[in-house]
Design a protein around this motif. Structure first.
Motif, mmCIF file in Angstrom:
data_model
loop_
_atom_site.group_PDB
_atom_site.id
_atom_site.type_symbol
_atom_site.label_atom_id
_atom_site.label_comp_id
_atom_site.label_asym_id
_atom_site.label_seq_id
_atom_site.Cartn_x
_atom_site.Cartn_y
_atom_site.Cartn_z
ATOM 1 N N LEU A 21 0.835 -1.198 0.000
ATOM 2 C CA LEU A 21 0.000 0.000 0.000
ATOM 3 C C LEU A 21 0.871 1.250 0.000
ATOM 4 O O LEU A 21 1.832 1.346 0.757
ATOM 5 N N ARG A 22 0.530 2.202 -0.865
ATOM 6 C CA ARG A 22 1.267 3.470 -0.937
ATOM 7 C C ARG A 22 0.333 4.623 -0.614
ATOM 8 O O ARG A 22 -0.855 4.573 -0.884
ATOM 9 N N TYR A 23 0.906 5.662 -0.033
ATOM 10 C CA TYR A 23 0.145 6.867 0.284
ATOM 11 C C TYR A 23 -0.188 7.606 -1.009
ATOM 12 O O TYR A 23 0.646 7.692 -1.916
ATOM 13 N N PRO A 24 -1.389 8.173 -1.119
ATOM 14 C CA PRO A 24 -1.787 8.843 -2.350
ATOM 15 C C PRO A 24 -1.084 10.178 -2.594
ATOM 16 O O PRO A 24 -0.971 10.606 -3.731
ATOM 17 N N VAL A 25 -0.604 10.822 -1.561
ATOM 18 C CA VAL A 25 0.010 12.147 -1.727
ATOM 19 C C VAL A 25 1.500 12.030 -2.021
ATOM 20 O O VAL A 25 1.990 12.552 -3.016
ATOM 21 N N CYS A 26 2.250 11.311 -1.170
ATOM 22 C CA CYS A 26 3.705 11.249 -1.311
ATOM 23 C C CYS A 26 4.198 9.982 -2.015
ATOM 24 O O CYS A 26 5.371 9.881 -2.348
ATOM 25 N N SER A 27 3.340 8.996 -2.212
ATOM 26 C CA SER A 27 3.640 7.719 -2.874
ATOM 27 C C SER A 27 4.619 6.817 -2.107
ATOM 28 O O SER A 27 5.112 5.845 -2.665
ATOM 29 N N ASN A 28 4.907 7.127 -0.862
ATOM 30 C CA ASN A 28 5.746 6.250 -0.048
ATOM 31 C C ASN A 28 4.939 5.023 0.381
ATOM 32 O O ASN A 28 3.721 5.092 0.506
ATOM 33 N N ILE A 29 5.642 3.926 0.629
ATOM 34 C CA ILE A 29 4.986 2.716 1.115
ATOM 35 C C ILE A 29 4.552 2.944 2.559
ATOM 36 O O ILE A 29 5.298 3.478 3.368
ATOM 37 N N VAL A 30 3.340 2.505 2.876
ATOM 38 C CA VAL A 30 2.802 2.635 4.228
ATOM 39 C C VAL A 30 3.543 1.675 5.147
ATOM 40 O O VAL A 30 3.687 0.499 4.839
ATOM 41 N N LYS A 31 4.021 2.172 6.268
ATOM 42 C CA LYS A 31 4.702 1.342 7.266
ATOM 43 C C LYS A 31 3.833 1.240 8.507
ATOM 44 O O LYS A 31 3.051 2.131 8.824
ATOM 45 N N LEU A 32 3.955 0.141 9.216
ATOM 46 C CA LEU A 32 3.093 -0.155 10.358
ATOM 47 C C LEU A 32 3.154 0.899 11.457
ATOM 48 O O LEU A 32 2.160 1.165 12.120
ATOM 49 N N PRO A 45 -13.292 14.180 4.653
ATOM 50 C CA PRO A 45 -13.273 14.246 6.110
ATOM 51 C C PRO A 45 -12.617 13.011 6.734
ATOM 52 O O PRO A 45 -12.742 11.904 6.230
ATOM 53 N N VAL A 46 -11.914 13.230 7.838
ATOM 54 C CA VAL A 46 -11.224 12.167 8.554
ATOM 55 C C VAL A 46 -12.211 11.415 9.440
ATOM 56 O O VAL A 46 -13.005 12.020 10.153
ATOM 57 N N VAL A 47 -12.153 10.086 9.371
ATOM 58 C CA VAL A 47 -13.020 9.225 10.171
ATOM 59 C C VAL A 47 -12.283 8.724 11.415
ATOM 60 O O VAL A 47 -12.847 8.602 12.485
ATOM 61 N N ASP A 48 -10.978 8.431 11.265
ATOM 62 C CA ASP A 48 -10.198 7.885 12.355
ATOM 63 C C ASP A 48 -8.743 8.283 12.170
ATOM 64 O O ASP A 48 -8.326 8.645 11.069
ATOM 65 N N GLN A 49 -7.990 8.202 13.253
ATOM 66 C CA GLN A 49 -6.565 8.506 13.187
ATOM 67 C C GLN A 49 -5.812 7.619 14.161
ATOM 68 O O GLN A 49 -6.388 7.114 15.124
ATOM 69 N N VAL A 73 -1.307 7.839 10.820
ATOM 70 C CA VAL A 73 -2.107 8.042 9.616
ATOM 71 C C VAL A 73 -3.511 8.526 9.963
ATOM 72 O O VAL A 73 -3.946 8.453 11.108
ATOM 73 N N PHE A 74 -4.190 9.008 8.919
ATOM 74 C CA PHE A 74 -5.614 9.308 8.980
ATOM 75 C C PHE A 74 -6.323 8.324 8.062
ATOM 76 O O PHE A 74 -5.781 7.923 7.032
ATOM 77 N N LEU A 75 -7.542 7.964 8.419
ATOM 78 C CA LEU A 75 -8.430 7.194 7.552
ATOM 79 C C LEU A 75 -9.575 8.125 7.205
ATOM 80 O O LEU A 75 -10.222 8.677 8.096
ATOM 81 N N ASP A 76 -9.811 8.345 5.902
ATOM 82 C CA ASP A 76 -10.881 9.273 5.520
ATOM 83 C C ASP A 76 -12.177 8.520 5.194
ATOM 84 O O ASP A 76 -12.243 7.301 5.300
ATOM 85 N N GLN A 121 -0.450 11.608 8.342
ATOM 86 C CA GLN A 121 -0.997 12.792 8.997
ATOM 87 C C GLN A 121 -0.277 14.040 8.499
ATOM 88 O O GLN A 121 -0.894 15.058 8.227
ATOM 89 N N LYS A 122 1.041 13.948 8.326
ATOM 90 C CA LYS A 122 1.831 15.089 7.848
ATOM 91 C C LYS A 122 1.419 15.494 6.430
ATOM 92 O O LYS A 122 1.229 16.666 6.137
ATOM 93 N N CYS A 123 1.240 14.519 5.560
ATOM 94 C CA CYS A 123 0.854 14.805 4.173
ATOM 95 C C CYS A 123 -0.556 15.385 4.094
ATOM 96 O O CYS A 123 -0.842 16.208 3.233
ATOM 97 N N TYR A 124 -1.421 14.938 4.965
ATOM 98 C CA TYR A 124 -2.803 15.443 4.966
ATOM 99 C C TYR A 124 -2.810 16.953 5.177
ATOM 100 O O TYR A 124 -3.533 17.680 4.506
ATOM 101 N N TYR A 125 -1.990 17.419 6.105
ATOM 102 C CA TYR A 125 -1.970 18.855 6.416
ATOM 103 C C TYR A 125 -1.218 19.683 5.375
ATOM 104 O O TYR A 125 -1.522 20.847 5.177
#
Length: 67
Positions: free
Chosen positions: A8-19, A46-50, A23-26, A34-38
């Motif tokens: 899984l990769r982040y949609p903004v920075c394209s880095n692989i998600v690490k455990l 809207p964010v559902v969970d973090q 993160v935020f779940l929208d 969380q850093k990329c979201y801001y």
């Protein structure tokens, strides 16, 4: 168990998600740093969970569903 880990990769920075990443779940079940979201200028849902991604994997069953 969780085949999504390491793929899984982040949609903004394209880095692989690490455990251990925070993160935020929208509302459309997208995982975002969380850093990329801001810092992103893209449209945001809207964010559902973090929290830490590892906890999200255990909390939400859709991460473990077969595609």
């Amino acid at each position: 168990m969780f085949e999504i880990v390491g793929k899984l990769r982040y949609p903004v920075c394209s880095n692989i998600v690490k455990l251990e990443y925070k993160v935020f779940l929208d509302t459309i079940n997208t995982i975002i740093h969380q850093k990329c979201y801001y810092t992103s200028t893209k449209n945001k849902f809207p964010v559902v969970d973090q929290g830490v991604f590892k906890k999200m994997l255990l909390k939400y069953v859709f991460f473990n569903e077969d595609i």
